[in-house]
Design an enzyme around this catalytic site. Sequence first.
Site, PDB file in Angstrom:
ATOM      1  N   ARG A  78       2.345  47.888  23.823  1.00  0.00           N
ATOM      2  CA  ARG A  78       3.591  47.370  23.427  1.00  0.00           C
ATOM      3  C   ARG A  78       3.898  48.461  22.557  1.00  0.00           C
ATOM      4  O   ARG A  78       5.247  48.758  22.170  1.00  0.00           O
ATOM      5  CB  ARG A  78       3.460  46.001  22.631  1.00  0.00           C
ATOM      6  CG  ARG A  78       4.727  45.560  21.992  1.00  0.00           C
ATOM      7  CD  ARG A  78       4.630  43.961  21.726  1.00  0.00           C
ATOM      8  NE  ARG A  78       5.856  43.593  21.173  1.00  0.00           N
ATOM      9  CZ  ARG A  78       6.164  43.248  20.024  1.00  0.00           C
ATOM     10  NH1 ARG A  78       5.114  43.111  19.026  1.00  0.00           N
ATOM     11  NH2 ARG A  78       7.264  42.459  19.551  1.00  0.00           N
ATOM     12  N   HIS A  82       7.747  50.347  22.773  1.00  0.00           N
ATOM     13  CA  HIS A  82       8.675  50.128  21.376  1.00  0.00           C
ATOM     14  C   HIS A  82       8.919  51.674  20.924  1.00  0.00           C
ATOM     15  O   HIS A  82       9.843  51.855  20.268  1.00  0.00           O
ATOM     16  CB  HIS A  82       8.111  49.283  20.415  1.00  0.00           C
ATOM     17  CG  HIS A  82       8.524  47.789  20.999  1.00  0.00           C
ATOM     18  ND1 HIS A  82       8.410  46.774  19.911  1.00  0.00           N
ATOM     19  CD2 HIS A  82       8.271  47.182  22.016  1.00  0.00           C
ATOM     20  CE1 HIS A  82       8.690  45.489  20.764  1.00  0.00           C
ATOM     21  NE2 HIS A  82       8.192  45.884  22.052  1.00  0.00           N
ATOM     22  N   GLY A  88      13.322  57.410  21.957  1.00  0.00           N
ATOM     23  CA  GLY A  88      12.644  58.297  22.925  1.00  0.00           C
ATOM     24  C   GLY A  88      11.051  58.441  22.547  1.00  0.00           C
ATOM     25  O   GLY A  88      10.648  57.738  21.529  1.00  0.00           O
ATOM     26  N   ASN A 109      10.226  44.455  16.251  1.00  0.00           N
ATOM     27  CA  ASN A 109       8.809  45.003  16.037  1.00  0.00           C
ATOM     28  C   ASN A 109       7.973  43.935  15.718  1.00  0.00           C
ATOM     29  O   ASN A 109       6.922  44.336  15.330  1.00  0.00           O
ATOM     30  CB  ASN A 109       8.641  46.347  15.464  1.00  0.00           C
ATOM     31  CG  ASN A 109       9.102  47.366  16.347  1.00  0.00           C
ATOM     32  OD1 ASN A 109       9.015  47.449  17.755  1.00  0.00           O
ATOM     33  ND2 ASN A 109       9.964  48.396  15.815  1.00  0.00           N
ATOM     34  N   HIS A 208       3.228  41.712  30.178  1.00  0.00           N
ATOM     35  CA  HIS A 208       2.876  40.572  29.569  1.00  0.00           C
ATOM     36  C   HIS A 208       1.708  39.867  30.310  1.00  0.00           C
ATOM     37  O   HIS A 208       1.566  38.556  30.222  1.00  0.00           O
ATOM     38  CB  HIS A 208       4.219  39.702  29.567  1.00  0.00           C
ATOM     39  CG  HIS A 208       5.246  40.273  28.728  1.00  0.00           C
ATOM     40  ND1 HIS A 208       6.309  39.666  28.631  1.00  0.00           N
ATOM     41  CD2 HIS A 208       5.064  41.319  27.693  1.00  0.00           C
ATOM     42  CE1 HIS A 208       7.115  40.491  27.854  1.00  0.00           C
ATOM     43  NE2 HIS A 208       6.288  41.416  27.153  1.00  0.00           N
TER      44      HIS A 208
HETATM   45  C1  HEM Z   1      11.335  42.786  29.761  1.00  0.00           C
HETATM   46  C2  HEM Z   1      11.425  42.766  28.490  1.00  0.00           C
HETATM   47  C3  HEM Z   1      10.516  42.324  27.335  1.00  0.00           C
HETATM   48  C4  HEM Z   1      10.662  41.382  26.316  1.00  0.00           C
HETATM   49  C5  HEM Z   1      11.771  40.413  26.258  1.00  0.00           C
HETATM   50  C6  HEM Z   1       9.510  41.540  25.543  1.00  0.00           C
HETATM   51  C7  HEM Z   1       9.202  40.792  24.476  1.00  0.00           C
HETATM   52  C8  HEM Z   1       7.859  40.740  23.999  1.00  0.00           C
HETATM   53  C9  HEM Z   1       7.505  39.841  22.821  1.00  0.00           C
HETATM   54  C10 HEM Z   1       8.770  38.768  21.876  1.00  0.00           C
HETATM   55  C11 HEM Z   1       6.388  39.921  22.447  1.00  0.00           C
HETATM   56  C12 HEM Z   1       5.375  39.060  21.482  1.00  0.00           C
HETATM   57  C13 HEM Z   1       5.582  39.717  20.267  1.00  0.00           C
HETATM   58  C14 HEM Z   1       4.767  38.795  19.224  1.00  0.00           C
HETATM   59  O1  HEM Z   1       5.278  37.705  19.054  1.00  0.00           O
HETATM   60  O2  HEM Z   1       3.912  39.185  18.624  1.00  0.00           O
HETATM   61  C15 HEM Z   1       5.922  40.945  23.627  1.00  0.00           C
HETATM   62  C16 HEM Z   1       4.448  41.221  23.351  1.00  0.00           C
HETATM   63  C17 HEM Z   1       4.105  42.206  24.197  1.00  0.00           C
HETATM   64  N1  HEM Z   1       4.889  42.952  25.035  1.00  0.00           N
HETATM   65 FE1  HEM Z   1       6.836  42.612  25.468  1.00  0.00          FE
HETATM   66  N2  HEM Z   1       8.710  42.564  25.954  1.00  0.00           N
HETATM   67  C18 HEM Z   1       9.228  43.038  26.956  1.00  0.00           C
HETATM   68  C19 HEM Z   1       8.881  44.197  27.789  1.00  0.00           C
HETATM   69  C20 HEM Z   1       7.723  44.709  27.873  1.00  0.00           C
HETATM   70  C21 HEM Z   1       7.169  45.870  28.259  1.00  0.00           C
HETATM   71  C22 HEM Z   1       7.999  46.788  29.305  1.00  0.00           C
HETATM   72  C23 HEM Z   1       6.120  46.195  27.851  1.00  0.00           C
HETATM   73  C24 HEM Z   1       5.300  47.418  28.089  1.00  0.00           C
HETATM   74  C25 HEM Z   1       5.263  48.056  29.203  1.00  0.00           C
HETATM   75  C26 HEM Z   1       5.549  44.963  27.090  1.00  0.00           C
HETATM   76  C27 HEM Z   1       4.312  45.072  26.551  1.00  0.00           C
HETATM   77  C28 HEM Z   1       3.937  43.777  25.795  1.00  0.00           C
HETATM   78  C29 HEM Z   1       2.651  43.487  25.442  1.00  0.00           C
HETATM   79  C30 HEM Z   1       1.262  44.289  25.986  1.00  0.00           C
HETATM   80  C31 HEM Z   1       2.725  42.568  24.443  1.00  0.00           C
HETATM   81  C32 HEM Z   1       1.496  42.046  23.991  1.00  0.00           C
HETATM   82  C33 HEM Z   1       1.311  42.550  22.578  1.00  0.00           C
HETATM   83  C34 HEM Z   1      -0.063  42.216  21.752  1.00  0.00           C
HETATM   84  O3  HEM Z   1      -0.758  41.422  22.104  1.00  0.00           O
HETATM   85  O4  HEM Z   1       0.164  42.847  20.715  1.00  0.00           O
HETATM   86  N3  HEM Z   1       6.576  44.385  26.942  1.00  0.00           N
HETATM   87  N4  HEM Z   1       6.975  41.334  24.495  1.00  0.00           N
END
Ligand code: HEM
Length: 352
Positions: A78, A82, A88, A109, A208
């Site tokens: 993540r 980000h 970039g 973030n 996810h």
């Molecule tokens: C498609 C649109 C996306 C949305 C709306 C989104 C949104 C989010 C949100 C809200 C969280 C939870 C944050 C929290 O509450 O701690 C999250 C977690 C995460 N996102 Fe996304 N995300 C998106 C795309 C991506 C992409 C493209 C990646 C990586 C290639 C990614 C990787 C992750 C990962 C691995 C987590 C878990 C993080 C952790 O366990 O620390 N996400 N995302």
Amino acid sequence: MSSVSASRSPSLFSLLFLSSFLLVSQIHASSESVTLPFLDGLSYNYYFLTCPKIERIVRKHLEDVFQKDSGQAPGILRLFFHDCFAQGCDASILLNGVGQPDEKQNFANIGLRQEAIQTIENIRTIVAKQCLRVVSCADILVLAAREAVRQSGGPDFDVRLGRKDSLTFNVSAPNNLPAPFARTSDLLKIFGDRKFDTTDVVALSGAHTFGRAHCTSLVNRTIEDNPPIDPDFKNKLKATCPSNANPSTTVDLDNITPTKFDNVYYINLLNKQGVFTSDQDIAQDPRTKDIVRSFATDQKLFFNKFANAFVKVSQLGVLTGFQGEIRKTCFATNSGNGLDGIKSVVEMAEMF
Ligand code: HEM
Ligand SMILES: *[C@@H]1O[C@H](CO)[C@@H](O)[C@H](O)[C@H]1NC(C)=O
Ligand SMILES: *[C@@H]1O[C@H](CO)[C@@H](O)[C@H](O)[C@H]1NC(C)=O
């Protein structure tokens, strides 16, 4: 600094060696006309002379880190996304504001793992000891994210290197990141603006398949049925995340295989068990639902499309050549004030 004087003779050597190497590889490329040279300044063998062990160092260190805390893998993936989506892939997300808000304070973030951030800096320290200051924090973050996917059971793939670290950060840049309540139309627009297609969007959402979300990120799922949600799953979410939930409470993004990078995320979506509105909506939208179904039934297809989309993310807005710098710490620019004119001998040598 002793590292600068120690670097003089090897860098002069690598300067000569590198120029002849580049010449040879260009002749090779043109005579065989394999592919056009990459125009963004990144290459697969970027550290061939200056830090040939870089990929092994990152890999080995992360094996230990992930063994102790598997949550660092999604944390790093993540962090990579980000960083790349805000200004970039330039490690701007790692810069500390020192008295002013930095990118990490942006609402997009929320939930970034401090341990994941520290891991990137720890790797930089190890690399700097073995190779001098030649590898950027931006490249380390990309390599670490690739390892996060790979070591969690996901695809293995090559990434090109040669990114430089930013001299600045922009606290508003993460505003462009997608929100968890985004609909498919929003996602297609946000990603489409950066030249990602529909398949990329569905594949990237598959990140996810591991990691966690804080309750604040999914409130809408506990109070709405649009997009549809499995009633039992909704009750479970509500039980973990009541309206007065402790802000540090989290739920697994994939409660079947929470630490594994696999295609179960898409199977969950078919079962209406997506955690975010943005997740579930791609299983309903006519533009994306067939792709969701194909990834749910064919993990290899998902892995190929994910690797392809990851590489695209890793090339967003990169600084190369004389742009940016190689930081002495991932948390600050070398001048400390965001204006760094002087480059080390090693950095100069790399340019030719
Ligand atoms: C498609 C649109 C996306 C949305 C709306 C989104 C949104 C989010 C949100 C809200 C969280 C939870 C944050 C929290 O509450 O701690 C999250 C977690 C995460 N996102 Fe996304 N995300 C998106 C795309 C991506 C992409 C493209 C990646 C990586 C290639 C990614 C990787 C992750 C990962 C691995 C987590 C878990 C993080 C952790 O366990 O620390 N996400 N995302
Ligand atoms: C900072 O990011 C915002 C949002 O992307 C953008 O509008 C603004 O121009 C950026 N500022 C600088 C100085 O690059
Ligand atoms: C819930 O969704 C609406 C848009 O449908 C959004 O404006 C609001 O911020 C969301 N709430 C949260 C906490 O995500």
